[in-house]
Design a protein around this motif. Structure first.
Motif, PDB file in Angstrom:
ATOM      1  N   UNK A 507      -3.807   1.540  -1.567  1.00 17.88           N
ATOM      2  CA  UNK A 507      -4.945   0.966  -0.703  1.00 17.88           C
ATOM      3  C   UNK A 507      -4.260   1.454   1.125  1.00 17.88           C
ATOM      4  N   UNK A 508      -2.440   1.100   1.143  1.00 21.42           N
ATOM      5  CA  UNK A 508      -1.583   0.055   2.411  1.00 21.42           C
ATOM      6  C   UNK A 508      -1.085   1.569   2.219  1.00 21.42           C
ATOM      7  N   UNK A 509      -1.078   2.637   1.703  1.00 20.94           N
ATOM      8  CA  UNK A 509      -0.142   3.976   1.792  1.00 20.94           C
ATOM      9  C   UNK A 509      -1.376   5.062   2.536  1.00 20.94           C
ATOM     10  N   UNK A 510      -1.395   4.910   1.651  1.00 22.25           N
ATOM     11  CA  UNK A 510      -3.393   5.792   2.368  1.00 22.25           C
ATOM     12  C   UNK A 510      -3.911   5.577   3.437  1.00 22.25           C
ATOM     13  N   UNK A 511      -4.269   4.522   3.516  1.00 25.13           N
ATOM     14  CA  UNK A 511      -4.494   3.753   5.085  1.00 25.13           C
ATOM     15  C   UNK A 511      -3.483   4.127   6.353  1.00 25.13           C
TER      16      UNK A 511
END
Length: 663
Positions: A507-511
């Motif tokens: 989720x953090x990478x995509x965000x």
């Protein structure tokens, strides 16, 4: 700001050619001994050290050389070659032009007679005597409803937009998730990472060293439509060719050939759009190149996702990635089929001496003959002016040797370098692999890439408005800190343990990547090409843009070829931090070396780029102090005025208040 004085009034005589009249009244750049007052580039008399403005000695008009005054005459001449000529003389000049080139019957000759007057200042059509009610209505509609255009012009716009989408689809490369394993280069060893980078960079290597430099000969031989037809045909054939590549070197050759489609097309399509569209919508169409390129990237990611689950057939290994690589040929074939529905560029016809064909082409792109005659005659006068200043001048030496041009080149090249080193194309070209390395499944990685493509497209749309309201430099200074922040965030998201915090990590990478896209698209995305197209004076603009285009493709190739090896050597955290650091460097380079060009006329741009580099650099650093005082300390201070004649209104009067005396 007032227009430069071009000398005494021109007598109303038609006995001399337009070139002779220009020479007699100091229109020609060779005649540098007249003392006609030009716009001065020195600050106002009240400028002094106290308000931190440019020292008068730095730019005093008395210190300008004869060559510099000549160059200013050139720019003034190209700004409007018809300025200062009486209406009656213009009518005669227009009629004689029509007769000389046999562009039509008496009705057409009358159109050129009135069109020459309108060409001097199209907005003052109400002052032109002898226009019919229908002609006045058409001109009024053109002035107040800029998107009310003939259907054929919208076909031109659609074709140009489709070309941009072709460019976007060629940028994405979801097929690399699969073909590199089939070619035996899917590992982390140096050979695999360098060959993967080489395959991705192949089209851009071709663009930088061959493709971009074919733009001029292709356009000269085949015209704008012919060049677009050939380059889209090259693109379609190369995409089809990629689908049949069975070795890495075979894929490299196919992708290198793709560069012959990308390079000349990227330079020709904006020129074609600019030469066929009215001035009032020209700027918006330049911006739409970026918007529809982003749309093409989005469509490319969508096609990759749709083709992911295609099963191999008997005798065919990797059918899914082969179809992915070939899918970009579809919009290219649409352009190939439709481009000759558009009229050829009138300016190209005129450069070949085919004035009647140019007039016929322009009539198809305007509602009324009076509009076509106006635009053709103005085009003719500009071509005459450009031809007069071509003789005996080496344009590349002019760019390097003339300080005003050199500063424009520094700013343009800086932006083209930073457009690549801000890191956007490591995401565009490797997003699926980045998401895969972050813990996504292959189909989830393609889906996440689709999300980035959608964000990149949607957030490019507001730039059509903000680039001319918020300003080029302000957009960059506002977005660059966030570009750096979000790349740091993305890189260090890879430090989250995949085994225990898999959902948080992905989720953090995509965000981080999505937030990066939201600030890149309205800032660094559209600004470089827009800025480069307006920074250079007209007489060297084509050469400056060729240099700018070659620069961006060169660094694009460098980025593509080095990213896989950099990621393996630095780890994702270090590789993303490398480009995050370049965004910090870029912020200070833009602050000190990049003047604002928003809303400036040609002469005002001469003033802007005549400010010495060290003066502008100190001005940029002082802006940091202003920002801290105004927005951190909340003090009632006002920004500095750097340029003479700068419109500061109520918030930009200079550092000349009592609060600022001690700065």
């Amino acid at each position: 700001m007032t227009s430069p004085d071009i000398g005494p009034s021109i007598p109303e005589t038609a006995s001399k050619t337009s070139s002779e009249r220009r020479l007699e009244y100091d229109w020609d750049y060779h005649d540098i001994n007249h003392n006609f007052p030009l716009r001065t580039f020195c600050p106002d008399p009240e400028y002094d050290d106290e308000n931190h403005s440019v020292p008068p000695a730095a730019l005093r008009i008395g210190t300008t050389t004869a060559a510099e005054r000549a160059r200013r005459n050139v720019n003034a001449k190209l700004a409007n070659p018809l300025a200062g000529i009486s209406h009656s003389l213009l009518e005669d000049m227009g009629a004689r032009y029509a007769r000389k080139h046999q562009v039509g019957d008496q009705e057409d000759i009358r159109a050129f007679s009135k069109g020459a007057v309108l060409a001097q200042d199209p907005s003052k059509y109400e002052t032109v005597a002898g226009l019919t009610e229908e002609e006045q209505m058409v001109l009024h509609t053109e002035e107040h409803h800029r998107w009310h255009q003939p259907p054929l012009l919208y076909i031109v716009i659609v074709v140009c937009s489709t070309c941009a989408a072709v460019q976007g689809m060629e940028h994405r490369n979801g097929g690399q998730l699969f073909y590199k394993y089939q070619y035996g280069i899917g590992g982390d060893d140096p050979r695999s990472t360098w060959l993967t980078g080489l395959l991705n960079s192949a089209p851009y290597l071709c663009c930088a060293f061959l493709g971009c430099w074919l733009t001029v000969p292709f356009n000269s031989l085949f015209g704008r439509r012919g060049t677009i037809f050939l380059t889209c045909l090259f693109s379609a054939l190369a995409c089809f060719w990629q689908a049949f590549a069975n070795t890495w070197w075979h894929m490299f050759i196919a992708r290198f050939f793709l560069g012959f489609g990308i390079g000349p097309k990227s330079a020709t399509v904006p020129i074609f759009a600019a030469e066929t569209t009215p001035p009032r919508i020209r700027g918006a169409l330049v911006m739409q190149w970026q918007v529809w390129t982003a749309f093409g990237i989005f469509v490319g990611y969508a096609s990759d996702l749709c083709l992911y689950k295609v099963k191999d057939q008997a005798g065919v290994i990797g059918l899914n990635w082969r179809l992915m690589m070939a899918s970009a040929m579809l919009p290219a074939l649409v352009v190939v089929a439709c481009v000759f529905m558009c009229p050829e560029s009138p300016r190209w016809y005129m450069s070949k001496g085919r004035h009647f064909k140019a007039y016929q082409s322009m009539c198809k792109l305007r509602y009324n003959k009076i509009q076509a005659a106006r635009d053709i005659y103005y085009m003719h006068t500009l071509l005459e002016a450009e031809n007069e200043i071509k003789h005996g001048r080496n344009k590349f030496i002019e760019i390097l040797a003339v300080p005003r041009n050199r500063r424009a080149m520094i700013a343009s090249e800086l932006l083209m370098f930073l457009q690549q080193f801000c890191g956007v194309n490591i995401i565009s070209y490797y997003s699926s692999q980045i998401f895969l390395d972050g813990g996504f499944s292959p189909i989830s990685a393609l889906s996440a890439s689709l999300g980035f493509g959608l964000i990149n497209w949607i957030f490019a749309i507001p730039a059509i408005y903000t680039i001319d309201t918020f300003g080029r430099r302000n957009l960059l200074l506002t977005t660059y800190p966030f570009l750096s922040l979000f790349l740091f965030f993305t890189g260090f998201s890879f430090s989250i343990p995949a085994e225990t915090e898999h959902s948080t990590r992905t989720a953090c990478i995509a965000l981080g990547i999505y937030l990066y896209g939201t600030v890149y698209s309205p800032g660094q995305g559209p600004v470089p090409f827009t800025y480069s197209a307006e920074a250079y004076p007209l007489y060297v603009r084509a050469y400056g843009m060729s240099l700018a285009t070659a620069t961006t493709w060169f660094f694009n190739a460098l980025l593509s070829i080095t990213w896989p090896s950099m990621q393996a050597a630095f780890t994702p955290q270090g590789a993303f931090s490398w480009y995050a650091g370049w965004n910090i460097v870029g912020f200070f380079l833009i602050l000190t070396l990049l003047p604002e060009t928003k809303g400036k006329t040609l002469e005002e741009l001469d003033q802007v780029f005549s400010v010495p580099t060290n003066v502008h650099a100190r001005y940029g650093l002082r802006q940091l102090r202003y920002f801290v005082k105004r927005y951190v300390l909340r003090r009632d201070v006002e920004p500095e005025r750097l340029y003479a004649h700068e419109d500061t209104r109520d918030t930009d009067r200079g550092f000349d208040h009592d609060d600022e005396k001690g700065m």
